[in-house]
Design a protein around this motif. Structure first.
Motif, PDB file in Angstrom:
ATOM      1  N   GLY A 224      -6.157 -42.264 -15.793  1.00  0.00           N
ATOM      2  CA  GLY A 224      -6.387 -43.187 -16.912  1.00  0.00           C
ATOM      3  C   GLY A 224      -7.848 -43.456 -17.204  1.00  0.00           C
ATOM      4  N   SER A 225      -8.651 -42.430 -17.088  1.00  0.00           N
ATOM      5  CA  SER A 225     -10.082 -42.675 -17.228  1.00  0.00           C
ATOM      6  C   SER A 225     -10.551 -42.393 -18.629  1.00  0.00           C
ATOM      7  CB  SER A 225     -10.846 -41.810 -16.247  1.00  0.00           C
ATOM      8  OG  SER A 225     -10.653 -40.465 -16.592  1.00  0.00           O
ATOM      9  N   THR A 226      -9.870 -42.964 -19.597  1.00  0.00           N
ATOM     10  CA  THR A 226     -10.256 -42.691 -20.978  1.00  0.00           C
ATOM     11  C   THR A 226     -11.641 -43.242 -21.292  1.00  0.00           C
ATOM     12  OG1 THR A 226      -8.933 -44.605 -21.463  1.00  0.00           O
ATOM     13  CG2 THR A 226      -8.012 -42.476 -22.054  1.00  0.00           C
ATOM     14  N   ASP A 229     -14.031 -40.759 -20.388  1.00  0.00           N
ATOM     15  CA  ASP A 229     -14.038 -39.625 -21.299  1.00  0.00           C
ATOM     16  C   ASP A 229     -15.022 -39.853 -22.425  1.00  0.00           C
ATOM     17  OD1 ASP A 229     -12.109 -38.655 -19.783  1.00  0.00           O
ATOM     18  OD2 ASP A 229     -10.472 -38.901 -21.220  1.00  0.00           O
ATOM     19  N   THR A 230     -15.061 -41.083 -22.872  1.00  0.00           N
ATOM     20  CA  THR A 230     -15.922 -41.340 -24.025  1.00  0.00           C
ATOM     21  C   THR A 230     -17.385 -41.444 -23.607  1.00  0.00           C
ATOM     22  OG1 THR A 230     -15.504 -43.663 -23.719  1.00  0.00           O
ATOM     23  CG2 THR A 230     -14.143 -42.531 -25.333  1.00  0.00           C
TER      24      THR A 230
ATOM     25  N   ARG B 740       0.005 -36.134 -22.408  1.00  0.00           N
ATOM     26  CA  ARG B 740      -1.325 -36.063 -23.003  1.00  0.00           C
ATOM     27  C   ARG B 740      -1.476 -34.740 -23.715  1.00  0.00           C
ATOM     28  NH1 ARG B 740      -6.220 -37.657 -19.212  1.00  0.00           N
ATOM     29  NH2 ARG B 740      -6.407 -39.780 -19.889  1.00  0.00           N
ATOM     30  N   GLU B 849     -12.026 -34.022 -16.375  1.00  0.00           N
ATOM     31  CA  GLU B 849     -10.653 -33.701 -16.786  1.00  0.00           C
ATOM     32  C   GLU B 849     -10.473 -33.820 -18.297  1.00  0.00           C
ATOM     33  OE1 GLU B 849      -8.043 -36.627 -15.248  1.00  0.00           O
ATOM     34  OE2 GLU B 849      -8.990 -38.174 -16.449  1.00  0.00           O
ATOM     35  N   LEU B 851     -11.990 -34.147 -22.421  1.00  0.00           N
ATOM     36  CA  LEU B 851     -13.071 -33.769 -23.315  1.00  0.00           C
ATOM     37  C   LEU B 851     -13.611 -35.044 -23.953  1.00  0.00           C
ATOM     38  CD1 LEU B 851     -11.342 -30.736 -24.953  1.00  0.00           C
ATOM     39  CD2 LEU B 851     -13.208 -30.667 -23.341  1.00  0.00           C
ATOM     40  N   PRO B 852     -14.908 -35.194 -23.991  1.00  0.00           N
ATOM     41  CA  PRO B 852     -15.458 -36.438 -24.510  1.00  0.00           C
ATOM     42  C   PRO B 852     -15.466 -36.449 -26.031  1.00  0.00           C
ATOM     43  CG  PRO B 852     -17.221 -34.998 -23.837  1.00  0.00           C
ATOM     44  CD  PRO B 852     -15.950 -34.259 -23.555  1.00  0.00           C
ATOM     45  N   VAL B 853     -15.151 -37.589 -26.605  1.00  0.00           N
ATOM     46  CA  VAL B 853     -15.280 -37.757 -28.055  1.00  0.00           C
ATOM     47  C   VAL B 853     -16.248 -38.915 -28.260  1.00  0.00           C
ATOM     48  CG1 VAL B 853     -14.120 -38.337 -30.183  1.00  0.00           C
ATOM     49  CG2 VAL B 853     -13.022 -36.839 -28.563  1.00  0.00           C
ATOM     50  N   PHE B 854     -17.434 -38.592 -28.680  1.00  0.00           N
ATOM     51  CA  PHE B 854     -18.439 -39.618 -28.920  1.00  0.00           C
ATOM     52  C   PHE B 854     -18.260 -40.159 -30.329  1.00  0.00           C
ATOM     53  CE2 PHE B 854     -20.332 -36.275 -26.276  1.00  0.00           C
ATOM     54  CZ  PHE B 854     -20.503 -36.998 -25.106  1.00  0.00           C
TER      55      PHE B 854
END
Lengths: 296, 942
Positions: A224-226, A229-230, B740, B849, B851-854
């Motif tokens: 749950g490391s959203t 992620d950002t 997901r 794990e 992908l980043p969304v900035f």
């Protein structure tokens, strides 16, 4: 009893290893299993050098002790430049449970029929016009018949490779998805016209089951490391490993140097003033202070 | 459900390059709201949009985008303040008229069957769905009563009318007519019988009178009173005074009457009453009939007739006798095709007389308001249904033009720079800021019809499902030209191909080939000039086009050779000249194509065999032969996505140098196809068993049919979206077990060149410019990795730059109708949890794990491209920059620089400030020089 216990344990371990290894055999992804059969016994032995792996396989007993019901036979058919398909050989395979459920084919072998006179002529014709030599196998080997999986190769490529052919058989749960048919040698364009030295096919079969993709790697932050992620990876790397503390000098050199310069400049100026004749430093200061007062 | 209002991020200072245009789609329902306050018209469209338009200008006040899979069946305005829409799935939604906010929502039923929405005289709402009547309070959406007229059996082609306290319903029950009378306040109903059985072809109910056309050519009327309806028969021929072979009653309602159209195209207005039927008015020639409106207790209706291709005659009939009260001839754009729908509204003129205005929906999906004999405004709603796009370079700037223009605008130019300077120095007032903003947006330089140095100015030619083509200028998003091709509007699948892109003959215009094909086995081709929009040639094809191949061959006039594959897999060569035939014959044996049949779950590869006699049709026709097939097992795999590389993609280098100085060679086979199959799904929700859902990804060489790589993902479910560029594929799917979305990457490297040094690469033995044969064995290595992606994906694309040097970004269209630019470096299969220093030096990002969304990676900023369907990227001439065009119901255009604009200054770079700084510095140097000289002199004098 005390002595028996380790013995039982030993045997249990052995048993476990045995079952595990046999289980492993069933589970394997049959990716690199090479089957080779040259031509029918009547024809001359294949002239092309075989790989060690390929040479070992024919030595394995053809009629193994496995029950007949496990064996499957299905035809290989060929056509010369859009002609009718005729029988070119017979595949034999053994049925076994697949790792995704259902049945899979293993120990795939091919006994290739020698080319007849008419077929040789047709092949020569193909070589002349740079046509396609086409093969087909039933998509469902358990019940041979339509639909078929088709694959072709330029006849000239086969001739350049001296009839050395590679068959990549892509299978899924007993179904044949595709047959990758390639010649055993480079075949650059434009293809030169070359006649094969002998009319015996040298077949290498690879049955491919496909591999499973790597799953997403879970990192330390868990599922749950959203929020992480950002943050972005640079930031995440920063969280993971805080950078070593910079020294004072490394941090503030850009302020210290100009400051130092200013101080030095001031010192030299003061020194110059002291040296100046008729203008003592003390007097100068005294003179300046009342002026400042006056300005107010 | 999404709404959007007024604010456009593209008007903000910081986002200068973007353009966002809002559309609504082809209008199906319209209700005028002119009684009080703002004059507006509420419309519902094919794209499931409910919108309020400004009646004066056609601008959108507000719009609500509803579920696209549920078309809007009805639209009414209730209580003078709510716009109520009925969706196919049975949802009744009420929107506040001034701002479009949702007031209430009621779900009446769930079956996706067509229904009708009516407004009762009591201002309540009535929904009639196949024999079931629902009456809903318009104040709060409460269900007042329902009546099941036929006990769950279906009533088709229903018609409904009100008279006093009664509601009359008629419809087909099987092949016979069923009639009902319902009490409007309670819902109690009686089934009415007719004196004789009826099998009409069409019927209509109007003010309690029933009229039907029976198969013998008689018109049957009856008054819906009592238990039994007494029928009266009148021969149509005697009524109309002319023999009629076939006629139809139009469903458009006229109180106390009906409208009859005959096969000759004439329209008759019939009056119905107790006595029978009579002809009130006759209109010769084909006409489109509007809705009727109430005027001073009587009714009015308009009829539109096309006079010629340029003019439309609007005739308004009103009063008890349906006398023509107004007639206007309006000049319209002949480029809009015929009129499909008319909505009428009346208003009071300044001289207290009555005027009429009509809203017309054209065949090209355009919406226009006609008033006082003029087209007041029109909206090009075809742009809401873009199906394909192409870009065209603008013509080169002629010598001298540029200088003259600059001189002409010298004052403007100076003013602009002064303003810019002021704004930089924070001296500008608010007024000046807005002036500067306007200047920036409407920069004349941006909208010029010539090529610019950076290649930012282009024409985007879009093809819409209505069969209309538009050319949009990238500078301001304006329509440069539009062309409606009526033949295309009936074709199902439409595609655009670059037919001729002049390089040698730069003075000539580029030409696009538009192909349309329909299921009935016919096709249509048109050649359109991309700069002017003129149609050069059209051709009706006697076959439907399954596939069109652009060959890498051009003839002497730079027309690209195209092969059109018909449904029998025969190939038709265009252009049909001797030159193209001789060019093609040399190349013929190297033409391979593949056809994917998603239904049969197979892909088949073909090769061109020989030319055949085309017979009467003429043209150059070739026979193809099937050379390979890939057959996916039907019970475990269905094709979910097929993607190929773009044919015109530029790749800068084939070699990839790693941190440890190793060289990997990208496998750049243009014939590689990515195919993804998924386990066939039970469509029921929750039916997917995560253990049994698989996604299998294939890389197939489309020349030989060889499966180059095959990898399966467990627990994966479609829909699958994929992009293919250079030597890599990125695809995304849903992971059922982890709940997901995942994005996976496959990179293909050619290991057969291993051990060859860089010198050999440079000398050309192994580089991408040397052709290689698909028939030669290859040793490939495929690297893969999967990541979680935080959003649902609608569509995917990738950036393309002029020379392929700049890094790539993956453009992801999200479920939120936005475009995210995701750096390809995050989708590197070589990312590991702890990269070695060498890998770090190379720029490999540590593994994570997700992908980043900035927030900065949203190319659309705060704008939403409603129902986003496609993203197109076009390289600019500037290597760093790529133009991005996204389309859905809305259109969006912006520029992106995946590796930042390393090769140019920003557009609003203040040259004036730079100049002033330099001048100030020079002056300061001069002054200080003089001062120091003086000081030196003084020192020396001392």
């Amino acid at each position: 009893m005390r002595r028996l216990a380790p013995t039982i344990a030993f045997f249990a371990t052995l048993l476990a290893i045995a079952t595990a290894s046999s289980g492993f055999q069933w589970d394997e992804l049959d990716d690199e299993e090479w089957g080779f059969v040259g031509s029918s016994p009547a024809s001359s032995p294949p002239p092309a050098p075989q790989s060690d792996l390929a040479r070992k396989k024919p030595a394995a007993p053809e009629a193994s002790s496995s029950p007949e019901s496990n064996k499957v036979q299905f035809p290989l058919e060929h056509a010369f430049g859009g002609s009718e398909f005729t029988r070119a050989g017979v595949f034999t395979a053994r049925l076994r449970p697949s790792f995704r459920g259902g049945q899979a084919l293993g120990k795939l072998r091919l006994s290739r029929l020698p080319l007849s006179g008419a077929e040789r002529q047709a092949f020569e014709e193909l070589l002349k016009e740079d046509g396609f030599y086409t093969i087909r196998v039933p998509a469902n080997p358990l019940s041979p018949g339509a639909p078929f999986v088709i694959s072709s190769i330029k006849a000239r490529c086969l001739a350049i490779a001296n009839l050395k052919e590679h068959l990549d058989i892509h299978m899924d749960q007993g179904n044949i998805i595709a047959v990758g048919y390639s010649a055993g040698a480079n075949c650059p364009y434009p293809r030169e016209l070359k006649h094969p030295a002998s009319w015996t096919f040298d077949t290498h079969i690879v049955s491919k089951g496909g591999e499973q993709a790597k799953t997403v790697l879970f990192n330390d932050f868990g599922l749950g490391s959203t929020a992480d992620d950002t943050l972005g990876d640079e930031a995440m790397a920063a969280i993971k490993k805080p950078p070593p503390e910079k020294s004072f000098w490394a941090k503030y050199w850009m302020y210290i140097i100009p400051l130092g310069l200013i101080v030095m400049n001031a010192i030299t100026q003061v020194a110059n003033m002291q040296e100046e004749p008729g203008a003592p430093a003390g007097g100068g200061q005294q003179a300046r202070a009342p002026a400042a007062v006056r300005r107010r | 459900m999404l709404s959007s209002k007024g604010w456009d991020p593209c008007l903000e200072t910081s986002f200068l390059h973007c353009r966002h245009q809002e559309y609504i789609g082809k209008v199906t329902h319209a209700v005028f709201q002119t009684a009080s306050g703002k004059k507006r018209v509420i419309v519902a469209t094919e794209k499931s949009v409910v919108a309020s338009l400004n009646l004066r200008s056609g601008e959108i006040f507000w719009r609500q985008v509803l579920e696209e899979s549920e078309p809007i069946d009805g639209l009414q305005v209730a209580l003078g303040k709510y716009a109520v829409s009925l969706s196919r799935g049975g949802s009744l939604r009420s929107f506040h008229l001034p701002d479009g906010s949702l007031i209430w929502e009621t779900s009446l039923y769930t079956s996706p069957s067509p229904a009708q929405l009516f407004l009762l005289p009591s201002d309540d709402l009535l929904v009639l769905k196949q024999g079931i009547v629902y009456v809903v309070s318009s104040a709060d959406g409460r269900l007042l009563w329902t009546a099941d007229l036929l006990d769950e059996s279906r009533l088709a082609q229903t018609s409904l009318s009100f008279e006093g306290k009664n509601i009359y319903v008629a419809g087909f029950s099987g092949s016979s007519i069923a009639l009902f009378r319902i009490d409007a306040s309670t819902g109690a109903f009686t089934t009415l019988k007719t004196t004789e059985p009826l099998n009409p072809s069409s019927f209509v109910l109007s003010s309690g009178v029933f009229a039907a056309l029976d198969t013998q050519g008689d018109i049957v009327t009856g008054l819906m009173e009592g238990e039994v309806v007494e029928l009266q028969k009148t021969s149509l021929a005697t009524l109309l005074d002319s023999p009629v072979s076939s006629a139809q009653l139009l469903p458009d309602k006229i109180p106390g009457g009906c409208v009859l159209s005959t096969d000759g195209g004439s329209i008759f207005v019939l009056g119905l009453d107790k006595k029978g039927v009579e002809v009130l008015q006759q209109i010769q020639g084909p006409a489109v009939v509007s809705n009727s409106i109430v005027l001073d207790g009587t009714f009015a209706q308009s009829f539109l007739q096309r006079v010629n291709s340029k003019e439309i005659r609007v005739r308004v009939l009103s009063g008890k006798e349906w006398i023509e009260t107004a007639e206007e001839t309006v000049e319209v754009d002949p480029n809009k095709g015929g009129v499909q729908k008319v909505f009428m509204n009346a208003y009071i003129k300044t001289d207290r007389s009555r005027g009429f205005r009509v809203l017309i929906v054209g065949q090209d999906h355009s919406l226009a308001l006609l008033q006082q004999g003029k087209v007041v405004w029109s909206r090009e709603e075809a742009l809401a249904s873009v199906v394909d796009t192409l870009t065209a370079e603008l013509p080169l700037e002629k010598a001298g033009v540029s200088v003259a223009e600059v001189e002409h605008d010298l004052y403007e130019w100076l003013k602009g720079h002064v303003l810019r300077l002021k704004s930089t120095l924070m001296l500008a007032t608010a007024e000046e800021q807005t002036a500067l903003q306007a200047l920036r947006l409407n920069n004349a330089d941006k909208t010029k019809m010539t090529r610019d140095h950076n290649g930012f100015r282009k024409l985007i030619v879009v093809l819409t499902s209505s069969g209309k083509l538009f050319a949009l200028h990238t500078g301001n998003g304006g329509i440069v030209w539009s062309r409606f091709i009526p033949e295309l509007s009936t074709k199902g699948s439409l595609k655009l191909y670059p037919w001729r892109i002049p390089h040698k003959h730069v003075d000539e215009n580029p030409v696009a080939l538009v192909l349309g094909s329909s299921h009935d086995g016919t096709g249509f081709a048109a050649w359109v000039d991309m700069l002017t929009g003129s149609v050069q040639e059209t051709l009706a094809l006697p076959y439907s086009v399954k596939l069109a191949l652009a060959l890498p061959l051009v003839d002497s006039s730079e027309r690209r050779l195209h092969l059109l594959i018909d449904d029998q897999n025969k190939a038709h060569l265009y252009p049909t000249s001797d030159e193209s035939l001789s060019l093609f014959e040399k190349y013929m044996q190297n033409v391979y194509f593949y056809i994917a049949d998603k239904g049969a779950g197979q892909i088949e590869g073909y090769n061109i065999k020989s030319q055949i006699d085309s017979g009467e049709e003429g043209g150059l026709v070739f026979l193809s032969q099937k050379i390979w097939s890939v057959l996916f097992p039907k019970d475990s795999e269905t094709i979910a996505a097929i993607t190929t590389r773009r044919a015109d993609e530029m790749v800068h280098t084939q070699a990839k140098v790693l941190g440890n100085r190793d060289v990997w060679y990208k496998y750049l086979n243009k014939n590689m196809v990515f195919v993804a199959t998924v386990t066939p799904q039970d469509s029921r929700v929750g039916a997917a068993n995560p253990e049994e859902t698989w996604l299998v990804a294939y890389l197939i060489d489309s020349v030989t049919g060889q499966i180059l790589h095959r990898v399966s993902h467990a627990h994966a479910q479609g829909p699958v979206h994929a992009v293919f560029s250079e030597n890599w594929v990125v695809y995304c799917y849903f992971n059922v077990r982890n709940h997901r979305h995942e994005m996976s990457v496959l990179e293909v490297y050619d290991k057969s060149a291993d051990g060859k040094d860089v010198l050999q690469l440079m000398l050309g033995r192994y580089n991408a410019s040397v052709p290689f044969s698909s028939f030669s064995p290859r040793n490939l290595e495929v690297k893969g990795q999967s990541y979680f992606f935080p959003s649902t994906v609608r569509t995917m694309s990738v950036t393309f730059t002029a020379r392929g040097i700049t890094g790539k970004q993956i453009l992801v269209g999200t479920i939120g109708n936005q475009v995210i630019a995701l750096d390809k470096r995050f989708l590197d299969p070589r990312r590991s949890a702890d990269p070695t220093p060498m890998e770090r030096e190379e720029g490999v990002i540590p593994l994570s794990e997700g992908l980043p969304v900035f927030p900065q990676s949203y190319l659309t900023h705060a704008a939403r491209v409603e129902e986003l369907r496609g993203i197109i990227s076009v390289p600019a001439r500037l290597e760093s920059t790529c133009l991005v065009f996204a389309y859905g119901i809305d259109l969006f255009f912006t520029r992106t620089a995946p590796s930042r604009t390393y090769d140019s200054l920003t557009e609003d770079f203040s040259y004036a400030l730079l100049l002033i700084t330099i001048v100030v510095l020079v002056v300061a140097i001069a002054v200080s020089m003089v001062l120091s000289q003086r000081k030196e002199l003084r020192e020396k004098w001392k």
